[in-house]
Design an enzyme around this catalytic site. Structure first.
Site, PDB file in Angstrom:
ATOM      1  CB  SER A 140      81.812  56.471  71.360  1.00 23.15           C
ATOM      2  OG  SER A 140      81.469  56.186  72.302  1.00 23.15           O
ATOM      3  CE1 TYR A 153      79.966  52.919  68.429  1.00 26.02           C
ATOM      4  CE2 TYR A 153      80.137  52.432  70.756  1.00 26.02           C
ATOM      5  CZ  TYR A 153      79.889  53.163  69.630  1.00 26.02           C
ATOM      6  OH  TYR A 153      79.468  54.202  69.349  1.00 26.02           O
TER       7      TYR A 153
HETATM    8  N1  LIG Z   1      73.865  58.200  70.083  1.00 25.67           N
HETATM    9  C1  LIG Z   1      75.128  57.512  70.472  1.00 25.67           C
HETATM   10  O1  LIG Z   1      74.439  57.919  71.845  1.00 25.67           O
HETATM   11  C2  LIG Z   1      76.396  58.092  70.446  1.00 25.67           C
HETATM   12  C3  LIG Z   1      77.111  57.997  71.425  1.00 25.67           C
HETATM   13  C4  LIG Z   1      78.493  58.241  70.925  1.00 25.67           C
HETATM   14  C5  LIG Z   1      79.239  58.542  69.760  1.00 25.67           C
HETATM   15  N2  LIG Z   1      77.612  57.915  68.764  1.00 25.67           N
HETATM   16  C6  LIG Z   1      78.588  57.832  67.368  1.00 25.67           C
HETATM   17  O2  LIG Z   1      78.115  58.725  66.754  1.00 25.67           O
HETATM   18  C7  LIG Z   1      77.661  58.120  65.397  1.00 25.67           C
HETATM   19  C8  LIG Z   1      76.419  58.732  64.893  1.00 25.67           C
HETATM   20  O3  LIG Z   1      75.580  57.653  65.434  1.00 25.67           O
HETATM   21  P1  LIG Z   1      74.406  58.346  65.840  1.00 25.67           P
HETATM   22  O4  LIG Z   1      73.950  58.270  66.951  1.00 25.67           O
HETATM   23  O5  LIG Z   1      73.790  59.530  65.352  1.00 25.67           O
HETATM   24  O6  LIG Z   1      72.984  56.950  65.077  1.00 25.67           O
HETATM   25  P2  LIG Z   1      72.069  56.890  63.974  1.00 25.67           P
HETATM   26  O7  LIG Z   1      71.231  57.916  63.885  1.00 25.67           O
HETATM   27  O8  LIG Z   1      72.386  55.151  63.839  1.00 25.67           O
HETATM   28  O9  LIG Z   1      73.145  57.240  62.526  1.00 25.67           O
HETATM   29  C9  LIG Z   1      74.095  56.758  61.752  1.00 25.67           C
HETATM   30  C10 LIG Z   1      74.450  57.108  60.230  1.00 25.67           C
HETATM   31  O10 LIG Z   1      75.612  55.646  60.189  1.00 25.67           O
HETATM   32  C11 LIG Z   1      75.166  56.119  58.603  1.00 25.67           C
HETATM   33  N3  LIG Z   1      75.663  54.744  58.429  1.00 25.67           N
HETATM   34  C12 LIG Z   1      75.940  53.361  58.774  1.00 25.67           C
HETATM   35  N4  LIG Z   1      76.474  52.327  58.306  1.00 25.67           N
HETATM   36  C13 LIG Z   1      77.037  52.679  57.650  1.00 25.67           C
HETATM   37  C14 LIG Z   1      77.511  52.703  56.371  1.00 25.67           C
HETATM   38  N5  LIG Z   1      78.196  51.479  56.010  1.00 25.67           N
HETATM   39  N6  LIG Z   1      77.953  53.537  55.205  1.00 25.67           N
HETATM   40  C15 LIG Z   1      77.521  54.975  55.006  1.00 25.67           C
HETATM   41  N7  LIG Z   1      76.864  54.835  56.101  1.00 25.67           N
HETATM   42  C16 LIG Z   1      76.526  54.940  57.357  1.00 25.67           C
HETATM   43  C17 LIG Z   1      73.640  55.402  59.570  1.00 25.67           C
HETATM   44  O11 LIG Z   1      73.218  56.139  57.831  1.00 25.67           O
HETATM   45  P3  LIG Z   1      72.492  54.590  56.500  1.00 25.67           P
HETATM   46  O12 LIG Z   1      71.644  54.136  57.532  1.00 25.67           O
HETATM   47  O13 LIG Z   1      71.249  55.680  56.068  1.00 25.67           O
HETATM   48  O14 LIG Z   1      73.830  54.449  55.412  1.00 25.67           O
HETATM   49  C18 LIG Z   1      73.920  56.818  59.823  1.00 25.67           C
HETATM   50  O15 LIG Z   1      73.318  57.723  58.849  1.00 25.67           O
HETATM   51  C19 LIG Z   1      78.156  56.658  65.356  1.00 25.67           C
HETATM   52  O16 LIG Z   1      80.108  56.915  65.139  1.00 25.67           O
HETATM   53  C20 LIG Z   1      78.631  56.508  66.731  1.00 25.67           C
HETATM   54  O17 LIG Z   1      79.240  55.862  66.937  1.00 25.67           O
HETATM   55  C21 LIG Z   1      76.549  57.605  69.109  1.00 25.67           C
END
Ligand SMILES: NC(=O)c1ccc[n+]([C@@H]2O[C@H](COP(=O)([O-])OP(=O)(O)OC[C@H]3O[C@@H](n4cnc5c(N)ncnc54)[C@H](OP(=O)(O)O)[C@@H]3O)[C@@H](O)[C@H]2O)c1
Length: 263
Positions: A140, A153
């Site tokens: 991130s 985080y």
């Molecule tokens: N969105 C943003 O603004 C942003 C910015 C910077 C970085 N990120 C990073 O991008 C990545 C993806 O996040 P996202 O934004 O796409 O959010 P999201 O839509 O909430 O997706 C998170 C994913 O992680 C999975 N997950 C969470 N806990 C898990 C566990 N214990 N075991 C297996 N799978 C797990 C969830 O699946 P299940 O719930 O089905 O397990 C889901 O598929 C993360 O690492 C986040 O920190 C996001």
């Protein structure tokens, strides 16, 4: 078709960035392994992929470390290899340090850092034996600087840089590439599932996330970065300015970040 017949394993593929990356990689001709806890959501993602027959689902909780050898074994047995592992699964946070239970700090480190280390270390010997591979990690912008309400985080994302920068140097001569991906705000479920101080879910779509970059745009940029085997990539819009302030004017950054609108 830049990834034709490459095997790409994406964790956190049931929603958001991971889901969009699955579609983008499928369009590029990749075979996919998709991981997350919600099996039904993974099935829906597989059905929406170009070439669903080329998709293997491995649903598991990434913090269930004991199952990592079994899951890596299943992936290798099915496809014979894994070319790219994209460690994307993660959870965020919406709580002040003073109001955060220590169990929440640990949970965020387990999901965002230790699970990534464990899965990578389980797969790595296969890549070494095969003579190459590519490990990607979705960090991130908060892996490069910190904001209020995200202490654990930010710590988990900073830790990824410490670990994977070292790994990159270690496996340079083994034909294994390491890419750290640093998105800004992306329109996903991230704030819905972010943890509050007591461990409950925040449950709200934050304004910054609702107005964030569409996940398919982020996914396309990730595909480009992986294709170019970039070491580190920033995928963001106006929020990128914070990265440069932190780098070139850290004193000013420190003053401004106290008042930043981060939720
Ligand atoms: N969105 C943003 O603004 C942003 C910015 C910077 C970085 N990120 C990073 O991008 C990545 C993806 O996040 P996202 O934004 O796409 O959010 P999201 O839509 O909430 O997706 C998170 C994913 O992680 C999975 N997950 C969470 N806990 C898990 C566990 N214990 N075991 C297996 N799978 C797990 C969830 O699946 P299940 O719930 O089905 O397990 C889901 O598929 C993360 O690492 C986040 O920190 C996001």
């Amino acid at each position: 078709m830049r990834f034709r017949n490459k095997v790409v394993w994406i964790t956190g593929a049931s929603s958001g960035i991971g889901e969009a990356l699955a579609y983008a990689m499928a369009r590029e001709g990749a075979h996919l392994i998709l991981t997350a806890r919600r099996r039904e959501r993974l099935e829906a993602v597989r059905n929406a992929c170009a070439g669903p027959g080329k998709v293997l689902l491995l649903p598991f909780d990434v913090t269930d470390y004991e199952c990592h050898p079994t899951m890596v074994g299943a992936a290798i047995e099915h496809f014979g290899q894994v070319d790219i592992l994209v460690n994307n699964a993660g959870i965020s946070q919406r709580s002040l340090v003073l109001e955060t239970d220590f169990s929440v700090d640990r949970r965020i480190m387990e999901v965002n850092f230790f699970s990534v280390v464990s899965l990578t270390k389980t797969l790595l010997p296969y890549m070494v034996e095969r003579g190459g591979g590519h490990i990607a990690v979705v960090s991130s912008l908060l892996g490069k600087f910190s904001t209020p309400l995200r202490s654990a985080y930010c710590a988990s994302k900073h830790a990824l840089h410490g670990f994977f920068d070292a790994l990159r140097a270690e496996v340079y001569d083994k034909n294994i590439y390491v890419t750290l991906i640093c998105p800004g705000f992306v329109r996903t479920e991230v704030s819905l599932h972010a943890l509050r101080g007591d461990g409950s879910e925040h449950g709200q779509m934050d304004d910054t996330i609702a107005k964030g970059m569409p996940p398919d745009v982020c996914a396309r940029r990730i595909v480009n970065a992986l294709y170019k085997r970039k070491e580190e990539v920033y995928i963001a819009r106006y929020e990128l300015i914070a990265l440069y302030l932190k780098r070139f004017a850290p004193g000013l950054f420190s003053k401004l970040i106290r008042k930043a609108k981060v939720a």
